[in-house]
Each structure stands twice: as structure tokens, then as C-alpha cells.
Scaffold this motif. Structure first.
Motif, PDB file in Angstrom:
ATOM      1  N   LYS A   1      -3.345  -1.198  -9.167  1.00  0.00           N
ATOM      2  CA  LYS A   1      -4.427  -2.475  -9.070  1.00  0.00           C
ATOM      3  C   LYS A   1      -3.756  -3.701  -8.846  1.00  0.00           C
ATOM      4  O   LYS A   1      -3.993  -4.492  -8.008  1.00  0.00           O
ATOM      5  CB  LYS A   1      -5.378  -2.420 -10.411  1.00  0.00           C
ATOM      6  CG  LYS A   1      -6.639  -3.208 -10.164  1.00  0.00           C
ATOM      7  CD  LYS A   1      -7.536  -3.084 -11.185  1.00  0.00           C
ATOM      8  CE  LYS A   1      -8.543  -3.830 -10.736  1.00  0.00           C
ATOM      9  NZ  LYS A   1      -9.858  -3.556 -11.863  1.00  0.00           N
ATOM     10  N   ASN A   2      -2.550  -4.094  -9.500  1.00  0.00           N
ATOM     11  CA  ASN A   2      -1.864  -5.056  -9.477  1.00  0.00           C
ATOM     12  C   ASN A   2      -1.031  -5.288  -7.984  1.00  0.00           C
ATOM     13  O   ASN A   2      -0.999  -6.135  -7.562  1.00  0.00           O
ATOM     14  CB  ASN A   2      -0.547  -5.111 -10.746  1.00  0.00           C
ATOM     15  CG  ASN A   2       0.009  -6.265 -10.516  1.00  0.00           C
ATOM     16  OD1 ASN A   2      -0.390  -7.543 -10.617  1.00  0.00           O
ATOM     17  ND2 ASN A   2       1.252  -6.301 -10.549  1.00  0.00           N
TER      18      ASN A   2
ATOM     19  N   TRP B   1       1.255   6.801  -6.792  1.00  0.00           N
ATOM     20  CA  TRP B   1       0.185   7.725  -6.861  1.00  0.00           C
ATOM     21  C   TRP B   1       0.722   9.200  -6.926  1.00  0.00           C
ATOM     22  O   TRP B   1       0.178  10.032  -7.699  1.00  0.00           O
ATOM     23  CB  TRP B   1      -1.228   7.399  -6.161  1.00  0.00           C
ATOM     24  CG  TRP B   1      -2.220   8.472  -6.343  1.00  0.00           C
ATOM     25  CD1 TRP B   1      -2.562   9.593  -5.283  1.00  0.00           C
ATOM     26  CD2 TRP B   1      -3.205   8.107  -6.838  1.00  0.00           C
ATOM     27  NE1 TRP B   1      -3.447  10.211  -5.735  1.00  0.00           N
ATOM     28  CE2 TRP B   1      -3.985   9.425  -6.611  1.00  0.00           C
ATOM     29  CE3 TRP B   1      -3.439   7.687  -8.176  1.00  0.00           C
ATOM     30  CZ2 TRP B   1      -5.093   9.755  -7.485  1.00  0.00           C
ATOM     31  CZ3 TRP B   1      -4.773   7.790  -8.788  1.00  0.00           C
ATOM     32  CH2 TRP B   1      -5.448   9.168  -8.580  1.00  0.00           C
TER      33      TRP B   1
ATOM     34  N   HIS C   1       0.833  -1.132  -0.114  1.00  0.00           N
ATOM     35  CA  HIS C   1      -0.037  -0.067   0.080  1.00  0.00           C
ATOM     36  C   HIS C   1       0.861   1.345  -0.017  1.00  0.00           C
ATOM     37  O   HIS C   1       0.581   2.137  -0.535  1.00  0.00           O
ATOM     38  CB  HIS C   1      -0.907  -0.006   1.025  1.00  0.00           C
ATOM     39  CG  HIS C   1      -1.907   0.945   1.173  1.00  0.00           C
ATOM     40  ND1 HIS C   1      -3.043   0.812   0.204  1.00  0.00           N
ATOM     41  CD2 HIS C   1      -2.225   2.379   1.672  1.00  0.00           C
ATOM     42  CE1 HIS C   1      -3.957   1.728   0.376  1.00  0.00           C
ATOM     43  NE2 HIS C   1      -3.494   2.509   1.278  1.00  0.00           N
TER      44      HIS C   1
ATOM     45  N   ILE D   1      -6.788   4.563  -5.000  1.00  0.00           N
ATOM     46  CA  ILE D   1      -6.352   4.232  -3.650  1.00  0.00           C
ATOM     47  C   ILE D   1      -7.260   5.229  -2.805  1.00  0.00           C
ATOM     48  O   ILE D   1      -7.311   6.428  -2.871  1.00  0.00           O
ATOM     49  CB  ILE D   1      -4.865   4.854  -3.611  1.00  0.00           C
ATOM     50  CG1 ILE D   1      -4.023   3.815  -4.266  1.00  0.00           C
ATOM     51  CG2 ILE D   1      -4.550   4.708  -1.810  1.00  0.00           C
ATOM     52  CD1 ILE D   1      -2.534   4.034  -4.121  1.00  0.00           C
TER      53      ILE D   1
ATOM     54  N   ASP E   1      -2.758   2.892 -13.022  1.00  0.00           N
ATOM     55  CA  ASP E   1      -3.969   2.523 -12.240  1.00  0.00           C
ATOM     56  C   ASP E   1      -3.774   1.059 -12.564  1.00  0.00           C
ATOM     57  O   ASP E   1      -4.172   0.261 -11.625  1.00  0.00           O
ATOM     58  CB  ASP E   1      -5.356   2.811 -13.023  1.00  0.00           C
ATOM     59  CG  ASP E   1      -5.256   2.885 -14.476  1.00  0.00           C
ATOM     60  OD1 ASP E   1      -4.164   2.745 -15.315  1.00  0.00           O
ATOM     61  OD2 ASP E   1      -6.399   2.726 -15.083  1.00  0.00           O
ATOM     62  N   ARG E   2      -3.117   0.445 -13.423  1.00  0.00           N
ATOM     63  CA  ARG E   2      -3.002  -0.793 -13.745  1.00  0.00           C
ATOM     64  C   ARG E   2      -1.975  -1.305 -12.614  1.00  0.00           C
ATOM     65  O   ARG E   2      -1.706  -2.297 -12.012  1.00  0.00           O
ATOM     66  CB  ARG E   2      -2.583  -1.206 -15.025  1.00  0.00           C
ATOM     67  CG  ARG E   2      -3.708  -1.200 -16.133  1.00  0.00           C
ATOM     68  CD  ARG E   2      -3.286  -1.680 -17.184  1.00  0.00           C
ATOM     69  NE  ARG E   2      -2.298  -3.020 -17.465  1.00  0.00           N
ATOM     70  CZ  ARG E   2      -1.521  -3.130 -18.345  1.00  0.00           C
ATOM     71  NH1 ARG E   2      -1.275  -2.415 -19.316  1.00  0.00           N
ATOM     72  NH2 ARG E   2      -0.942  -4.668 -18.378  1.00  0.00           N
TER      73      ARG E   2
ATOM     74  N   GLY F   1      -5.068  -4.565  -5.585  1.00  0.00           N
ATOM     75  CA  GLY F   1      -6.095  -4.985  -5.581  1.00  0.00           C
ATOM     76  C   GLY F   1      -7.456  -4.182  -6.027  1.00  0.00           C
ATOM     77  O   GLY F   1      -8.221  -4.752  -6.606  1.00  0.00           O
ATOM     78  N   TYR F   2      -6.892  -2.879  -5.990  1.00  0.00           N
ATOM     79  CA  TYR F   2      -7.760  -1.957  -6.296  1.00  0.00           C
ATOM     80  C   TYR F   2      -7.418  -0.453  -6.810  1.00  0.00           C
ATOM     81  O   TYR F   2      -6.329  -0.436  -6.666  1.00  0.00           O
ATOM     82  CB  TYR F   2      -9.000  -1.748  -5.336  1.00  0.00           C
ATOM     83  CG  TYR F   2      -8.224  -1.182  -3.862  1.00  0.00           C
ATOM     84  CD1 TYR F   2      -8.236   0.095  -3.530  1.00  0.00           C
ATOM     85  CD2 TYR F   2      -7.801  -2.310  -3.027  1.00  0.00           C
ATOM     86  CE1 TYR F   2      -7.501   0.528  -2.466  1.00  0.00           C
ATOM     87  CE2 TYR F   2      -7.440  -1.613  -1.729  1.00  0.00           C
ATOM     88  CZ  TYR F   2      -7.124  -0.577  -1.638  1.00  0.00           C
ATOM     89  OH  TYR F   2      -6.640   0.090  -0.419  1.00  0.00           O
ATOM     90  N   TYR F   3      -8.278   0.223  -7.304  1.00  0.00           N
ATOM     91  CA  TYR F   3      -7.658   1.317  -7.888  1.00  0.00           C
ATOM     92  C   TYR F   3      -9.038   2.253  -7.675  1.00  0.00           C
ATOM     93  O   TYR F   3     -10.165   1.995  -8.488  1.00  0.00           O
ATOM     94  CB  TYR F   3      -7.191   1.604  -9.191  1.00  0.00           C
ATOM     95  CG  TYR F   3      -6.657   2.853  -9.803  1.00  0.00           C
ATOM     96  CD1 TYR F   3      -5.485   3.252  -9.312  1.00  0.00           C
ATOM     97  CD2 TYR F   3      -7.593   3.430 -10.516  1.00  0.00           C
ATOM     98  CE1 TYR F   3      -5.293   4.692  -9.995  1.00  0.00           C
ATOM     99  CE2 TYR F   3      -7.367   4.841 -11.176  1.00  0.00           C
ATOM    100  CZ  TYR F   3      -6.096   5.285 -10.627  1.00  0.00           C
ATOM    101  OH  TYR F   3      -5.756   6.606 -11.268  1.00  0.00           O
TER     102      TYR F   3
END
Length: 111
Positions: free
Chosen positions: A103-104, A57, A50, A111, A99-100, A107-109
Motif C-alpha cells: 500500500k505504501n 506479493w 508496481h 494488487i 499489505d502495508r 497506494g492500494y492493496y
């Protein structure tokens, strides 16, 4: 003086000519999957995916607000692509989208 300026112009011309070829070679050789692998390794070493996602980001946001000037041939060395999104240099982007990558990692996008 004049000799130094001529050498500088020649170097700039050569760099402009060879940069797209170098970028194409790097795109074929490196590809996007190595960035995902590097992100995973960095997250494992940091033991906090994270935190890495937040750093990506922030770097991405900063690059959108303050354009970075970098030669095309060195853009693959940056953690976040310094190439503009909407001009001709966008054709030489090697890094996958942020974003990919995020997400990788988590697990989400977004943040």
C-alpha cells in the motif's frame, strides 16, 4: 566425531540463547520505517513501484505455501520475513506487513 558433535550442540545452544536478544536489538535499532525507505529506494532505482509490489506479493505468497527455515537472528535480512506467522517466532518479526508495504508503494492493496 564426538568432539565435533559437542561443538555443534554448543553452537546450537548459544544460537538459541542469543537469537532473541539479537532480534530485540534489531527491532529497536532497525524498526519498520527502514523497510519502507528501502522499498521506496528500490522502486525509484527500478522506476516501477508496481513491479516491486508484485515481487513482494509473490515472495510473501511463496513463504506462506512453502515454509522457510531461517535462524531468528537472520530473519531481518530477508526481503519477506521467513518466520512463521502463528508460532512463537512471530514475536520476533521485524518487517512490516506485506499489505502495508505494498500500500505504501502503489497506494492500494491487494494488487
Amino acid at each position: 566425531g564426538a568432539k565435533k558433535k559437542q561443538n555443534s550442540l554448543q553452537a546450537h545452544f548459544f544460537s538459541t540463547l542469543i537469537s532473541p536478544l539479537v532480534s530485540l536489538f534489531l527491532r529497536l535499532e532497525i524498526g519498520g520505517s527502514s523497510y519502507f525507505k528501502s522499498d521506496q529506494l528500490a522502486a525509484e532505482l527500478n522506476s516501477n513501484p508496481h513491479a516491486l509490489a508484485k515481487a513482494l506479493w509473490k515472495l510473501h505468497s511463496y513463504s506462506l505455501t512453502t515454509p522457510l527455515e531461517a535462524p531468528i537472528a537472520t530473519s531481518h535480512l530477508w526481503m519477506v520475513s521467513p518466520l512463521a506467522r502463528k508460532d512463537w517466532t512471530s514475536k520476533f518479526r521485524i518487517q512490516p506487513s506485506i499489505d502495508r508495504r505494498i500500500k505504501n508503494l502503489v497506494g492500494y492493496y491487494p494488487i
